[in-house]
Design a protein around this motif. Sequence first.
Motif: not given
Length: 186
Positions: A62-72, A42-57
């Motif tokens: 955008g700026k390469p530095g922002d994309i790299r930070t978010a994707d990393s 259960k705790p992993q499900i929310k973390k997974e959704a948050d990480a996927e949302q970070l990639i989509r958001a």
Amino acid sequence: MNKKLAAALSGAAVVVLTLSGCSSEDEFTVDDWAKKYCDAAKPQIKKEADAEQLIRATASDGKPGDIRTADSKAFQDLSDVYKGYAGAFRTAGTPPVEGGEQLVKEAAAEYDANAKSYLDLKKQVDALDVSDQQEFADGLRPVADGLAKIEQNQSAREKLRSSETGKAMAKQPGCKPAAAQSPAGS
């Protein structure tokens, strides 16, 4: 005579204990297994959704530095999530279904492999040069290909989902998607 009576009583006691030990109340059912797995996952499900949302958001233009930070960050989080899912399978143990041990073993191995793949993607993203937008965009193509490969690596999970274990997992609140777990209005 007392020895025969004692032996008969001992035998009867063993039969009673054996029968009571095998009652349906003491059986480990597939629903019990699913609850154990889903509670651990259960705790992993929310973390997974948050990480996927970070990639989509993160805007692709955008700026390469922002994309790299978010994707990393997202790839590190997803690696941790998949390790957590594999650990949840190991915690839950073997489901009481035919081939259950193999189902869990394969699903955990698949999650472990995907966790490693996300770490590899993180390393690729971290190594990208953010000073040149075109070079950065070109460097993201293999990352996107890596993501597609991870998404395709689901054969063991599909096998698990299509079995009796998957049906039992679908009934558990702990295995519901993150949106289904959050209270209304949040």
